[in-house]
Design an enzyme around this catalytic site. Structure first.
Site, PDB file in Angstrom:
ATOM      1  CE1 TYR A 173      26.207 -13.792 -20.126  1.00 22.23           C
ATOM      2  CE2 TYR A 173      24.244 -14.669 -19.456  1.00 22.23           C
ATOM      3  CZ  TYR A 173      24.962 -14.085 -20.452  1.00 22.23           C
ATOM      4  OH  TYR A 173      24.642 -14.134 -21.763  1.00 22.23           O
ATOM      5  CE  LYS A 214      24.981 -22.634 -21.923  1.00 23.37           C
ATOM      6  NZ  LYS A 214      23.432 -22.049 -22.569  1.00 23.37           N
ATOM      7  CB  SER A 256      28.584 -18.969 -28.089  1.00 30.96           C
ATOM      8  OG  SER A 256      29.465 -19.150 -29.057  1.00 30.96           O
ATOM      9  CG  LEU A 257      29.376 -19.907 -22.430  1.00 33.14           C
ATOM     10  CD1 LEU A 257      28.333 -20.205 -21.313  1.00 33.14           C
ATOM     11  CD2 LEU A 257      30.749 -19.374 -21.746  1.00 33.14           C
ATOM     12  CG  ASP A 286      16.631 -22.942 -21.557  1.00 34.59           C
ATOM     13  OD1 ASP A 286      17.329 -22.360 -22.549  1.00 34.59           O
ATOM     14  OD2 ASP A 286      15.885 -23.911 -21.533  1.00 34.59           O
ATOM     15  CD  GLU A 339      20.405 -16.432 -21.000  1.00 35.22           C
ATOM     16  OE1 GLU A 339      21.475 -15.823 -21.190  1.00 35.22           O
ATOM     17  OE2 GLU A 339      20.137 -17.490 -21.634  1.00 35.22           O
ATOM     18  CB  CYS A 377     -17.421 -45.587 -27.320  1.00 34.00           C
ATOM     19  SG  CYS A 377     -17.500 -43.988 -27.935  1.00 34.00           S
ATOM     20  CD  GLU A 411      28.427 -17.457 -13.984  1.00 29.66           C
ATOM     21  OE1 GLU A 411      28.268 -17.032 -14.906  1.00 29.66           O
ATOM     22  OE2 GLU A 411      29.149 -17.170 -12.771  1.00 29.66           O
ATOM     23  CE  LYS A 449      23.994 -25.895 -23.896  1.00 26.91           C
ATOM     24  NZ  LYS A 449      23.327 -26.207 -25.039  1.00 26.91           N
ATOM     25  CB  ALA A 470      -0.844  -0.055   1.217  1.00 28.12           C
ATOM     26  CD  GLU A 471       4.645   3.658   3.641  1.00 33.29           C
ATOM     27  OE1 GLU A 471       5.445   3.985   4.304  1.00 33.29           O
ATOM     28  OE2 GLU A 471       3.406   3.302   4.102  1.00 33.29           O
ATOM     29  CE1 TYR A 472       7.521  -0.251  -5.714  1.00 31.77           C
ATOM     30  CE2 TYR A 472       5.386  -0.276  -6.588  1.00 31.77           C
ATOM     31  CZ  TYR A 472       6.893  -0.164  -6.712  1.00 31.77           C
ATOM     32  OH  TYR A 472       7.256  -0.219  -7.973  1.00 31.77           O
ATOM     33  CG  ASP A 473      -0.053   0.381  -4.672  1.00 31.43           C
ATOM     34  OD1 ASP A 473       1.138   0.055  -5.377  1.00 31.43           O
ATOM     35  OD2 ASP A 473      -0.995  -0.550  -4.408  1.00 31.43           O
ATOM     36  CB  CYS A 508     -14.866 -39.184 -28.590  1.00 32.32           C
ATOM     37  SG  CYS A 508     -16.147 -40.251 -27.917  1.00 32.32           S
ATOM     38  CE  LYS A 539      30.509 -17.554 -16.980  1.00 31.05           C
ATOM     39  NZ  LYS A 539      29.492 -16.645 -16.907  1.00 31.05           N
ATOM     40  CB  CYS A 581     -16.545 -42.930 -24.551  1.00 36.64           C
ATOM     41  SG  CYS A 581     -14.908 -43.296 -25.315  1.00 36.64           S
ATOM     42  CB  CYS A 588     -14.513 -42.418 -30.541  1.00 38.79           C
ATOM     43  SG  CYS A 588     -13.818 -43.247 -29.102  1.00 38.79           S
TER      44      CYS A 588
END
Ligand code: IVH
Length: 680
Positions: A234, A124, A91-92, A126, A182, A420, A122, A323, A43-46, A435, A299, A441, A417
């Site tokens: 990273y 990886k 890239s790695l 995705d 990422e 049945c 660390e 990986k 509420a305070e944030y708002d 179906c 690393k 069925c 189906c």
């Protein structure tokens, strides 16, 4: 006279206030999104946020691009402009087996001429690589990786990511820095987003990575702003005006000290054996991590050693991405059969030549629906790519046309189906064929019964797919209610059933009769009503009759219930057959406590009650809700604890709601809150 004593002051009070508010909001954002430790009540944030918006509306000259009010997205872009990276985004090199890790360590040790190498380990992540530029600590630009040399400008979209600070904090802020990391979507946020997409009749995303990619490359940043993206650092690119730390781990610590989100799941270790220990400890927790990872990264920690090792083509020689076992594999599609689901949905299922994927052998995979088979241009006999992600059903994601055999043949959806022989209905606007046999069925009946007996539903111990198949095939049960009338004498006749197991099942049926309203609702197997929705419905309506009598409008008032779900629930209870089964279950003795929810009880006084507000309420602002509660002497607290009596939850309620569920605290929506107030 007074004016002479206090000449016009040099600073602009609204400017000072705006600066103070921005600081406060940024710090609250950091505490909430980066540290996961909220520091001020919502509420305070708002309140601060609204005040800042008001100042900026009255004094447009005070607006800055790094103001937190700018996180809501802006104008629609026509395209993304190119950004040339000052330091290429490389890239790695990848490794998959333990041997690849020992070989990496050996290569590194050979170059550095010692074998006690310190590594920073660390996750990886995705997601998608991005580069964030900060000038004098201010966020000025974000770009995608692109081809590593040139990326695309996604500044407007990245600005909406709450965990990305718009101004770096602390004294150790450089003149210029590119932060590399990422962008990803947490699994829970992904599920929530797909739920919204489903309810809005929009296409769902196939995984969090695709959802993150789609959201980051939105031309309309207001849409990105609504997509719950996250970010983890990273590394860095260009750096000016500050000495670079001596080690990679110190570099990440420094980033964290500037308010940037850095994962806590990292370690500094020595030697190849410890790298493997790190991998195994992360692998064990992989499914419980809140976001997807596809491996870990090792690393060389010391900067001077990294420099000695240098780069080979476009990857550093000082790092290795280890990986997890491949989740995708190639195999032959032998046949496409169709399966009938609990609600009659007909799913084409691929029968595959057995293939080992991500640690298990798979022989079947889903093709989702006939439209997908056509869209992906998959023929029977093709060499296909199959994917397994976590513990979900494996899926066929595509075919390799270049290997297509001459006799490959297309799949045609049956018109009737296979179980049945009822007609299969294809609604033109629906992807799924069904179906129409309903409970005549056997396939649908078996699945409905199995769902009913599941642990999360009526929890009938000792009854699994095998027993249900026999019971249905021997015409011993037709509806779930028949389960409760099963005689000991019929059970002992089943194959692999002895006196003891038959008695055990009878006993668990006795136990299962006593259940809860939410389990019962879930067990009914209403389309779109999962465990969570069943709980909310039970809490909202308090009794089955109230739920059965609810109109679509009344259902729409329930938190998290959209038009599609409301319709499904309403139609389910309109169906006479379903009403009859419910009646039979009741007369077979299935019971649950049916107390009207606590809010219905007239309370003498609400003094002493503590409520926590979370999420966006449909009609009341946070401030208004708080005022109404406080006017009734209810304490409004910032965080959920055992002392909380109710959590009033609105749309996009997050951690507080989860905590309340965990602690078993009553959760109500705005309507529930109004009833609570009326009861005083
Ligand atoms: S370092 C010079 N660290 O993996 C090395 N990359 O294959 C730059 N990624 O494009 C990358 N987690 O998107 C690094 N902890 C991590 C990572 C990571 C995920 C991604 C990144 C990069 C790709 C490289």
């Amino acid at each position: 006279m007074l004016l002479m004593m206090f000449p016009r002051i040099a600073y602009h009070p609204p400017a000072a206030r705006a600066a103070w508010l921005r600081n406060k909001i940024a710090s609250a954002n950091h505490a909430y999104y980066v540290l996961d430790q909220p520091e001020i009540p919502d509420a305070e944030y708002d309140k601060f946020f609204k005040e800042l918006e008001k100042i900026e509306a009255n004094y447009p000259e005070l607006m800055t691009p790094t103001s937190p009010t700018q996180r809501i997205g802006g104008a629609v872009a026509e395209g993304f402009s190119p950004v040339i990276h000052d330091v290429p985004m490389l890239s790695l090199n990848n490794g998959f087996e333990d041997g690849d890790v020992t070989a990496f360590d050996k290569r590194v040790s050979d170059v550095l001429r010692h074998n006690d190498i310190e590594y920073a380990c660390e996750l990886k992540f995705d997601g998608l690589a991005v580069s964030l530029r900060y000038e004098y600590g201010h966020f000025v630009r974000a770009s995608t990786r692109g081809d590593g040399i040139t990326g695309e400008d996604v500044t407007a979209n990245v600005r909406t990511i709450r965990s990305v600070p718009l101004i770096l904090s602390g004294d150790a802020v450089p003149r210029l820095i590119d932060i590399r990391g990422e962008v990803l979507m947490f699994k829970l946020d992904f599920e929530q987003l797909n739920k919204q997409q489903r309810e809005a009749g929009q296409r769902e995303f196939s995984n969090p990575r695709n959802a993150a990619a789609g959201s980051l490359r939105q031309l309309d940043s207001r849409i990105s702003a609504k997509r719950p993206l996250s970010f983890f650092v990273y590394g860095i690119g260009i750096l000016e005006g500050f000495p670079i730390p001596d080690t990679h781990s110190a570099l990440l610590d420094w980033c964290a000290s500037m308010g940037l989100p850095v994962s806590l799941d990292r370690a500094v270790v020595r030697g190849a054996a410890s790298l493997l220990t790190f991998l195994r400890s992360i692998n064990a927790r992989r499914l419980s991590l809140p976001y997807d990872i596809d491996g870990v990264v090792y690393k060389v920690n010391r900067r001077d050693e990294q420099e000695k090792l240098g780069f080979v083509s476009r990857a550093p020689r000082f790092a290795l991405a280890h990986k997890f076992p491949a989740q995708e594999a190639l195999t032959q599609l032998l046949e496409i059969e169709v399966q009938v689901g609990r609600t009659g949905a007909i799913t084409p299922v691929a029968r595959l030549k057995p293939v080992f994927v991500g640690g298990v052998t798979i022989t079947n995979a889903t093709l989702h629906n006939a439209g997908e088979v056509l869209r992906k241009n998959i023929l029977i006999g093709d060499i296909v790519i199959v994917r397994r992600a976590g513990d979900v059903i494996p899926e066929v994601i595509g075919a390799l046309k270049e290997y297509r055999p001459a006799d490959a043949k297309p799949f045609t959806m049956p018109t009737h189906c296979p179980v049945c022989s009822s007609a299969i209905e294809h609604q033109p606007d629906k992807a799924v064929a069904r179906c129409i046999g309903g409970l005549i069925c056997d396939a649908q009946r078996k699945r409905a019964l199995w769902h009913f007996a599941q642990r999360q539903a009526l929890n009938i111990d000792g009854i699994g797919k095998r027993i249900i198949t026999q019971l249905v095939e021997q015409n011993l049960i037709h509806t779930p209610a028949d389960l409760f009338n099963l005689a000991f004498t019929s059970l002992v006749k089943l194959s692999r059933f002895a006196d003891k197991s038959a008695q055990k099942l009878i006993d668990s049926l006795v136990r299962a009769r006593q259940t809860t309203l939410s389990r019962f609702i879930y067990a009914l197997g209403i389309r779109h009503v999962g465990e969570g929705t069943a709980k909310t419905l039970a809490q909202h309506f308090g009794s089955l009759d109230a739920l059965m009598g609810a109109s679509e409008e009344m259902l729409l008032e329930v938190n998290d219930v959209g038009p599609v779900v409301a319709k499904a629930i309403h139609y389910f209870f309109l169906e006479p057959h379903n009403r009859m089964v419910i009646e039979k279950l009741r007369s077979a003795g299935v019971r649950w406590p049916e107390k009207p929810i606590a809010l219905h009880k007239p309370a003498r006084s609400l003094t002493g009650i503590t409520v926590v507000l979370t999420g966006t309420l449909p009609t009341l602002s946070r401030k208004m809700a708080q005022e109404m509660l406080e006017a009734a002497s209810i304490k409004v607290a910032a965080s959920v604890s055992k002392k909380t009596n109710y959590v009033v939850a609105g749309a996009k309620a997050g951690k507080k709601l989860m905590r309340a569920e965990k602690l078993g605290i009553s959760i109500v929506n705005e309507e529930g809150m109004r009833r609570l107030l009326e009861s005083s």
